[in-house]
Design a protein around this motif. Structure first.
Motif, PDB file in Angstrom:
ATOM      1  N   HIS B 205       0.830  -1.206   0.000  1.00  0.00           N
ATOM      2  CA  HIS B 205       0.000   0.000   0.000  1.00  0.00           C
ATOM      3  C   HIS B 205       0.870   1.264   0.000  1.00  0.00           C
ATOM      4  O   HIS B 205       0.558   2.232  -0.694  1.00  0.00           O
ATOM      5  CB  HIS B 205      -0.877   0.046   1.244  1.00  0.00           C
ATOM      6  CG  HIS B 205      -1.582  -1.245   1.557  1.00  0.00           C
ATOM      7  ND1 HIS B 205      -0.929  -2.366   2.008  1.00  0.00           N
ATOM      8  CD2 HIS B 205      -2.887  -1.568   1.491  1.00  0.00           C
ATOM      9  CE1 HIS B 205      -1.821  -3.338   2.201  1.00  0.00           C
ATOM     10  NE2 HIS B 205      -3.010  -2.872   1.891  1.00  0.00           N
ATOM     11  N   PHE B 261      -5.384   2.967   2.103  1.00  0.00           N
ATOM     12  CA  PHE B 261      -5.549   1.991   1.018  1.00  0.00           C
ATOM     13  C   PHE B 261      -5.829   0.586   1.532  1.00  0.00           C
ATOM     14  O   PHE B 261      -5.613  -0.385   0.822  1.00  0.00           O
ATOM     15  CB  PHE B 261      -4.324   1.994   0.091  1.00  0.00           C
ATOM     16  CG  PHE B 261      -3.849   3.366  -0.276  1.00  0.00           C
ATOM     17  CD1 PHE B 261      -4.669   4.226  -0.994  1.00  0.00           C
ATOM     18  CD2 PHE B 261      -2.605   3.820   0.116  1.00  0.00           C
ATOM     19  CE1 PHE B 261      -4.253   5.501  -1.308  1.00  0.00           C
ATOM     20  CE2 PHE B 261      -2.179   5.106  -0.200  1.00  0.00           C
ATOM     21  CZ  PHE B 261      -3.003   5.950  -0.917  1.00  0.00           C
ATOM     22  N   GLY B 262      -6.277   0.484   2.790  1.00  0.00           N
ATOM     23  CA  GLY B 262      -6.604  -0.817   3.362  1.00  0.00           C
ATOM     24  C   GLY B 262      -5.623  -1.297   4.414  1.00  0.00           C
ATOM     25  O   GLY B 262      -5.971  -2.071   5.288  1.00  0.00           O
ATOM     26  N   ARG B 370      -6.794  -1.805  -1.556  1.00  0.00           N
ATOM     27  CA  ARG B 370      -7.708  -1.120  -2.488  1.00  0.00           C
ATOM     28  C   ARG B 370      -8.362  -2.075  -3.501  1.00  0.00           C
ATOM     29  O   ARG B 370      -7.687  -2.612  -4.356  1.00  0.00           O
ATOM     30  CB  ARG B 370      -6.950  -0.024  -3.228  1.00  0.00           C
ATOM     31  CG  ARG B 370      -7.830   1.148  -3.611  1.00  0.00           C
ATOM     32  CD  ARG B 370      -6.995   2.295  -4.111  1.00  0.00           C
ATOM     33  NE  ARG B 370      -7.793   3.512  -4.187  1.00  0.00           N
ATOM     34  CZ  ARG B 370      -7.293   4.717  -4.408  1.00  0.00           C
ATOM     35  NH1 ARG B 370      -6.003   4.869  -4.572  1.00  0.00           N
ATOM     36  NH2 ARG B 370      -8.074   5.766  -4.453  1.00  0.00           N
ATOM     37  N   TYR B 459     -17.432  -2.113  -8.536  1.00  0.00           N
ATOM     38  CA  TYR B 459     -17.132  -2.328  -7.118  1.00  0.00           C
ATOM     39  C   TYR B 459     -18.441  -2.388  -6.338  1.00  0.00           C
ATOM     40  O   TYR B 459     -19.356  -1.609  -6.607  1.00  0.00           O
ATOM     41  CB  TYR B 459     -16.230  -1.215  -6.558  1.00  0.00           C
ATOM     42  CG  TYR B 459     -15.696  -1.588  -5.198  1.00  0.00           C
ATOM     43  CD1 TYR B 459     -14.648  -2.490  -5.075  1.00  0.00           C
ATOM     44  CD2 TYR B 459     -16.276  -1.089  -4.036  1.00  0.00           C
ATOM     45  CE1 TYR B 459     -14.185  -2.880  -3.832  1.00  0.00           C
ATOM     46  CE2 TYR B 459     -15.820  -1.473  -2.783  1.00  0.00           C
ATOM     47  CZ  TYR B 459     -14.772  -2.377  -2.683  1.00  0.00           C
ATOM     48  OH  TYR B 459     -14.321  -2.769  -1.451  1.00  0.00           O
ATOM     49  N   THR B 489      -8.958  11.708   1.587  1.00  0.00           N
ATOM     50  CA  THR B 489      -9.757  11.668   0.370  1.00  0.00           C
ATOM     51  C   THR B 489     -10.829  12.735   0.327  1.00  0.00           C
ATOM     52  O   THR B 489     -11.425  12.956  -0.726  1.00  0.00           O
ATOM     53  CB  THR B 489     -10.429  10.289   0.266  1.00  0.00           C
ATOM     54  OG1 THR B 489     -11.041  10.013   1.530  1.00  0.00           O
ATOM     55  CG2 THR B 489      -9.415   9.217  -0.041  1.00  0.00           C
ATOM     56  N   SER B 528     -15.047   1.400   0.562  1.00  0.00           N
ATOM     57  CA  SER B 528     -15.758   2.522  -0.079  1.00  0.00           C
ATOM     58  C   SER B 528     -17.060   2.855   0.639  1.00  0.00           C
ATOM     59  O   SER B 528     -18.017   3.330   0.032  1.00  0.00           O
ATOM     60  CB  SER B 528     -16.047   2.210  -1.563  1.00  0.00           C
ATOM     61  OG  SER B 528     -14.850   2.015  -2.266  1.00  0.00           O
ATOM     62  N   GLN B 676     -10.078  11.252  -6.309  1.00  0.00           N
ATOM     63  CA  GLN B 676     -10.161   9.840  -5.926  1.00  0.00           C
ATOM     64  C   GLN B 676      -9.970   8.935  -7.134  1.00  0.00           C
ATOM     65  O   GLN B 676      -9.249   7.938  -7.075  1.00  0.00           O
ATOM     66  CB  GLN B 676     -11.558   9.545  -5.355  1.00  0.00           C
ATOM     67  CG  GLN B 676     -11.762   9.967  -3.939  1.00  0.00           C
ATOM     68  CD  GLN B 676     -11.544   8.789  -3.015  1.00  0.00           C
ATOM     69  OE1 GLN B 676     -10.475   8.193  -3.024  1.00  0.00           O
ATOM     70  NE2 GLN B 676     -12.518   8.447  -2.225  1.00  0.00           N
ATOM     71  N   GLY B 680      -6.799   6.466  -7.736  1.00  0.00           N
ATOM     72  CA  GLY B 680      -6.966   5.019  -7.870  1.00  0.00           C
ATOM     73  C   GLY B 680      -6.451   4.512  -9.201  1.00  0.00           C
ATOM     74  O   GLY B 680      -5.857   3.430  -9.288  1.00  0.00           O
ATOM     75  N   GLY B 742     -14.155   5.005  -3.519  1.00  0.00           N
ATOM     76  CA  GLY B 742     -12.757   4.889  -3.087  1.00  0.00           C
ATOM     77  C   GLY B 742     -11.968   3.834  -3.833  1.00  0.00           C
ATOM     78  O   GLY B 742     -10.745   3.907  -3.906  1.00  0.00           O
ATOM     79  N   GLU B 743     -12.651   2.844  -4.370  1.00  0.00           N
ATOM     80  CA  GLU B 743     -11.915   1.697  -4.877  1.00  0.00           C
ATOM     81  C   GLU B 743     -12.145   1.387  -6.350  1.00  0.00           C
ATOM     82  O   GLU B 743     -11.301   0.776  -7.003  1.00  0.00           O
ATOM     83  CB  GLU B 743     -12.240   0.470  -4.016  1.00  0.00           C
ATOM     84  CG  GLU B 743     -11.534   0.582  -2.690  1.00  0.00           C
ATOM     85  CD  GLU B 743     -12.166  -0.228  -1.586  1.00  0.00           C
ATOM     86  OE1 GLU B 743     -11.635  -1.301  -1.303  1.00  0.00           O
ATOM     87  OE2 GLU B 743     -13.170   0.213  -0.995  1.00  0.00           O
TER      88      GLU B 743
END
Lengths: 328, 783
Positions: B205, B261-262, B370, B459, B489, B528, B676, B680, B742-743
């Motif tokens: 990440h 990012f997770g 992500r 997603y 974000t 997200s 965003q 991504g 977000g993803e």
């Protein structure tokens, strides 16, 4: 990081004097390599001697060529009109390296002395013959994707010098002026400055303990004026070369009168290829000639498990660079 | 008055307010001036001291002893904590009971410094605490660790590795082997059969801000933790379980996060170990991971391979999809991204089957990164669809339209909304797709080959729930609170916009507070989910304010609304008025002043996603669909278009043009949303072309754990990017109609790049990242 003392030296005599008393002390200029390594506990000097005030400055025309003080910064040298005009490849090698912030900090002398990016050297948890002689080289059977294929040994396959400037300097016969602890100066061609790893990869240059780089002089030549530096990497900026080529040609009436070739990213040291130059000299400036030169340059390559692609990549890089210079 | 349905904000003056406007970040000034305080910057905690990890050189072994004599004598050292003397925790995550009690917040089933085992390289083996950071670092170098070294297993590709079929993965509700129809038989008889294997390097990440914790025990049974977490409520719950403290005795603070990012979605060992170190030394302790430690402390996307078999008719209509995934997991967890989800639902295909295999190795555990599953899964299915398009002679968009899924093939449910056709059409228009030469390798620019590729993105809308509080002051200001986190974000900004419209005041009159477990609890900023959940909560909390004020108004003899029925009252831009006669009403400020109310507070729970779809919500959208409650499949969709220049002799690939079009429900702020999507997509271009962490094939230790050697995109790698959103009104998602973005932008991204490379060169590269060595190798093969 260990505790260390810090001293600013006003003169070369003062600086070298400190190292005479304290041989494990280290000089610091821009610090872009040294501080990284200290933070990773790869170097633990008890004392740093700041040499930024030393008068090794200036970029000037001399009878031997263009003389660059070792304390000049990469950015200033790379953008200097005399360099851009007389040695485009050297200018490009500086401006394609690192990032603007690093180029503003890093000195020319420090650049020449930068250390390998081999991941095994840069992590103290790994064995490494260069860092701890005799501990072994896991890169040979490991992650050697970025490492050298020319001039390597069974002890070490690192690109000892991972950068760009010295590749261009090697191509154009630059000479280093060194000053030792007795204040005595000597001149060493950069092609003789670096040492191949052999069985002693920890010994990387001919620099004597405490000796300083004072200046670099590059002789003016037609083949240097018509030169380029081509750098291939995984991203467009801020990355070391997978392969690079510094080339210069003096072509008259379609025939190459003199040629200079050095490769980066593939050699245990900045790799001047006199074999390639020999193939080029006196021959027509055609792709066939360039291809033959590239074959000659990589003839001694010793690829390992993951860096075999570098043979072809370096050849193609060299051919492309020659084409660019020849205008073909 | 009871609010019996979630009002649909989408239907209340959508154009009148600041929602949907490109408001500049409300926290921008604090960030660029350095006023924004990140987790490692609470240096004014009284008596703060510093912790540093001593980590293992080897990837497998047993600690047989320590020589701490020199380290203990080093100046400033307060403690050297190891498995021998670390204060014991109430619960650790290495037992099934412990894992259950700790919950989702801790994904890692092993805690360093609780046993003598070494399971992975750079595992912490000691925590050194000293009065300054430098002294702690130095003492750590003096500490000697004796280890009985063993030969590690490196990855699923290691000959020593034993593959096994996990019946259930550590994270993710998806059953391991989803199956529809009879894919084996359908594939065997399909006129077109495509089989290919895709490889993915380990990726990290690498948020700009590495993990960091400051732990401050304010009383023997009360601790405040400043921590780099995406979810303070999860972290609070996990920590309270491990520490054996009531939840309210653990306070978690995170006001600013430098990306996540997770990797900051779980609570990792360094956080709990810092808390225990603070307990041991009786002083607040800060521990900030170094960049190299970041590579082995907060997870990564696992090294993996996927084999996709695709069966189709001669015309290109899908008949069967069979997906197999093999990946590396740690010595103790069963984590694997569920790549099959997106393969299952992206196209109309009657037969589907998936299998997952894992191998244990001596590695740190992998984690959400992500679009976990969707990002690599989309690489397989979107490259395969591209192959199919060429095979049957259709344009890549045409093959996707031919197989367009009008309902979710994986569940059979109707979509709550799907604007993918619009994304294809608009993306194609923006990119100039109609001018594409269908032939591979036919376009040159100087020495380079030019290629155009595209891919679908999707997603899911996960289900989320959270609380918010709104305090409206009579002077026209408001404080809005939710224990959310802003990863950088734009959560601060978009929720300020929602609050402004909900309260009928301008954004500058609102202070939105987040990032503290003392605030109303809400969901992790992951999956997200944050924008959808928090915006709904805040909107509903504002409705609670209006209900309270309406009650005051109808009982106030001096109010124009005296004795009106609450249900007949509406609120427009802060004015309470009769629906039937808007001229009869008053501003909230006048009402509150007369009633001597300095402020009024509203609180509400916002819900989001299919799990919270209600009959009322369905009714609200369409009076004829009242039986559809909970019956929708909810997803964002999008399309990426990419141009590359490939140098066939040097192997370099440069992305020269990029278009993303996304349908993600209501877009709260087009400026932060665009950022965003760009971020991504750049993340995905990095994964496609350069990102990869290398593990030594014998020692199982990373060889490029630094940002000099692990390459992420630089500015020069990224062209001007075109990002657009399709205006989409989804009535089922939640009160705000927000799907979350977000993803989705990393889904399909590497396939778009790979498909462009195929178009440029006629060579299909199926191993990420696509670096020059692989391009050169491919160019040696026949097209």
């Amino acid at each position: 990081m260990n505790d260390f003392s810090y001293t600013q030296a006003a003169t070369a005599k003062e600086a070298t004097g400190i190292l005479k008393d304290q041989p494990t002390a280290a000089y610091i200029a821009g610090g872009t390599t040294l501080l990284d390594m200290m933070k990773a506990n790869l170097l633990e000097p008890p004392q740093l001697v700041d040499i930024n005030s030393l008068p090794f400055k200036g970029i000037e025309q001399t009878k031997d060529g263009l003389r660059i003080g070792a304390m000049e910064r990469m950015s200033a040298v790379g953008e200097h009109p005399l360099l851009v005009q007389q040695f485009p490849a050297v200018s490009q090698s500086l401006l394609l390296a690192a990032s603007p912030q690093l180029r503003n900090m890093a000195s020319i002398g420090g650049n020449i002395l930068q250390r390998t990016r081999c991941g095994y050297f840069r992590d103290a948890a790994f064995p490494c013959n260069k860092r701890v002689p005799g501990s072994g080289c896991p890169a040979i059977a490991g992650d050697n994707h970025n490492l050298a294929i020319l001039g390597v040994s069974e002890s070490c396959i690192a690109n000892s010098y991972p950068g760009d400037l010295s590749v261009a300097l090697a191509a154009f016969d630059a000479v280093l002026t060194l000053e030792n602890q007795k204040g005595k100066q000597r001149r060493v061609p950069i092609t003789e400055f670096y040492l191949l790893p052999g069985k002693t990869p920890q010994k990387e240059t001919v620099l004597e303990p405490g000796e300083l780089i004072v200046a670099v002089t590059i002789p003016t030549a037609t083949h240097a004026q018509r030169s380029t530096y081509l750098k291939v990497r995984e991203r467009s900026s801020y990355a070391y070369a997978l392969a690079s080529a510094a080339v210069g040609l003096d072509v008259q009436g379609g025939t190459i009168r003199s040629a200079r070739v050095a490769l980066g990213g593939v050699g245990a040291q900045p790799w001047r290829s006199r074999e390639a130059e020999k193939v080029l000299t006196g021959q027509p400036a055609t792709e066939a000639t360039f291809r033959a030169a590239a074959t000659a340059a990589l003839r001694e390559a010793q690829p390992r498990s993951e860096n075999g692609y570098k043979v072809e990549l370096a050849q193609n890089t060299l051919v492309r660079a020659l084409q660019q210079v020849a205008g073909a | 008055m009871e609010l019996d349905i979630e009002p649909n904000f989408a239907d209340t003056n959508p154009k009148a307010g600041v929602v949907g406007q490109p408001l500049t970040r409300v926290d921008g000034r604090a960030k660029v001036t350095g006023a924004a305080k990140y987790s490692a910057e609470y240096n004014n905690v009284p008596g703060l001291v510093h912790g540093v990890f001593k980590t293992s050189d080897v990837a497998k072994g047993r600690i047989t002893g320590f020589d701490a004599s020199a380290a203990q004598r080093a100046p400033g050292v307060l403690a050297i904590l190891t498995h021998q003397n670390l204060p014991k925790l109430a619960i650790t995550p290495d037992t099934p009971e412990g894992k259950k009690a700790i919950g989702m917040g801790v994904q890692m089933g092993f805690l360093p410094l609780t046993s003598d085992q070494i399971y992975y390289a750079a595992q912490p083996v000691a925590l050194v605490v000293a009065d300054t950071l430098e002294r702690a670092q130095y003492a750590a170098t003096l500490l000697k660790v004796q280890v009985a070294t063993e030969v590690p297993t490196v990855s699923y590709q290691d000959p020593k590795a034993k593959l096994f079929d996990p019946t259930k993965l550590t994270v993710g509700k998806t059953e391991n082997q989803p199956k529809r129809g009879d894919a084996q038989t359908a594939f065997a008889s399909a006129p077109i059969q495509l089989t290919a294997t895709y490889h993915h390097a380990i990726t990290h990440h690498n948020p700009m801000e590495p993990g960091a914790t400051i732990a401050h025990w304010e009383a023997p049974d009360r601790v405040t933790v400043y921590d780099t977490t995406q979810g303070i409520t999860w972290t609070q719950k996990s920590l309270s379980a491990m520490l054996g403290l009531p939840v309210d005795q653990v306070r978690v603070v995170n006001k600013y996060l430098g990306g996540g990012f997770g990797c900051k979605g779980s609570t990792w060992p360094h956080t709990i170990l810092t808390i225990q170190a603070a307990k041991a030394v009786g002083r607040p302790v800060k521990l900030a991971l170094t960049r190299p430690q970041q590579f082995t402390s907060m997870g990564h996307r696992e090294d993996q391979e996927q084999t996709l078999r695709l069966g189709a008719t001669k015309e290109g209509k899908l008949l069967a999809l069979l997906h197999e995934k093999t990946s590396t997991t740690s010595a103790w967890d069963n984590y694997a991204e569920t790549n099959a989800k997106i393969v299952d639902l992206l196209y109309d295909c009657p037969h589907f089957e998936a299998q997952t295999q894992l191998a244990r190795a001596n590695v740190m555990t992998s984690t959400y990164m992500r679009a976990p599953g969707e990002a690599p899964g989309s690489f397989a299915i979107e490259c395969a669809m591209d192959d199919l398009a060429y095979r049957v002679g259709l344009d890549p968009i045409q093959i996707r339209l031919l197989n367009y899924a009008e309902k979710d093939p994986s569940t059979g449910k109707p979509w709550s909304s799907k604007s993918l056709k619009e994304c294809y059409a608009r993306g194609a228009e923006l990119f100039g797709w109609s001018k594409r030469n269908p032939k591979n390798g036919a376009t040159r620019a100087g020495k380079t080959l030019v290629g155009w590729g595209m891919a679908t993105a999707s997603y899911p809308v996960h289900s989320g729930q959270g609380n918010a509080r709104v305090r409206l002051y009579a002077d026209g200001h408001a404080v809005v609170q939710a224990g959310a986190t802003d990863l950088g974000t734009g959560t601060y900004t978009v929720i300020t916009q929602v609050a402004a419209d909900s309260l009928g005041i301008t954004p500058d009159k609102i202070r939105f507070e987040l990032g503290d477990s003392a605030l109303p609890s809400t969901i992790v900023s992951g999956g997200s989910m944050a924008a959808g959940t928090v915006s709904s909560s805040v909107y509903l909390a504002a409705q609670d304010v209006w209900q309270k004020l309406t009650k005051v108004a109808v009982l106030d003899k001096k109010s124009p609304l005296y004795q009106a029925k609450p249900a007949d009252v509406e609120v427009v831009k802060g004015r309470l008025q009769l629906k039937a006669n808007p001229s009869k009403g008053e501003e909230f400020a006048a009402l509150m002043q007369r009633a001597s109310m300095g402020d009024v507070e509203g609180i509400a729970t916002g819900r989001y996603g299919a799990g919270y779809e209600s009959a009322q919500a369905a009714l609200n959208a369409s009076k004829t669909k009242k039986d559809d409650a909970g019956e929708h499949s909810m997803h964002s969709f999008g399309a990426h278009f990419c141009e590359v220049h490939v140098d066939p002799e040097l192997g370099t690939v440069r992305v020269t043009r990029w278009v993303s079009v996304v349908a993600g429900g209501r877009i709260l702020n087009p400026k932060t949303a665009r950022s965003q999507i760009m971020g991504g997509s750049i993340f995905g271009i990095g994964a496609a072309l350069m990102e990869g962490t290398n593990r030594d094939p014998n020692l199982a230790r990373y060889t490029n754990a630094s940002l000099a050697d692990y390459h992420v995109c630089v500015n020069l790698d990224i062209p001007d990017m075109t990002v657009e959103f399709i205006d989409e009104h989804d009535p089922y998602i939640n009160a705000m109609g927000v799907k979350g973005i977000g993803e989705i932008s990393i889904v399909g991204t590497s396939a778009a790049v790979g498909n462009a490379i195929f178009h440029a060169t006629g060579r299909r590269l199926r191993a990420l990242p696509i670096t020059p060595d692989k391009v050169l190798d491919a160019m040696r093969q026949p097209a």
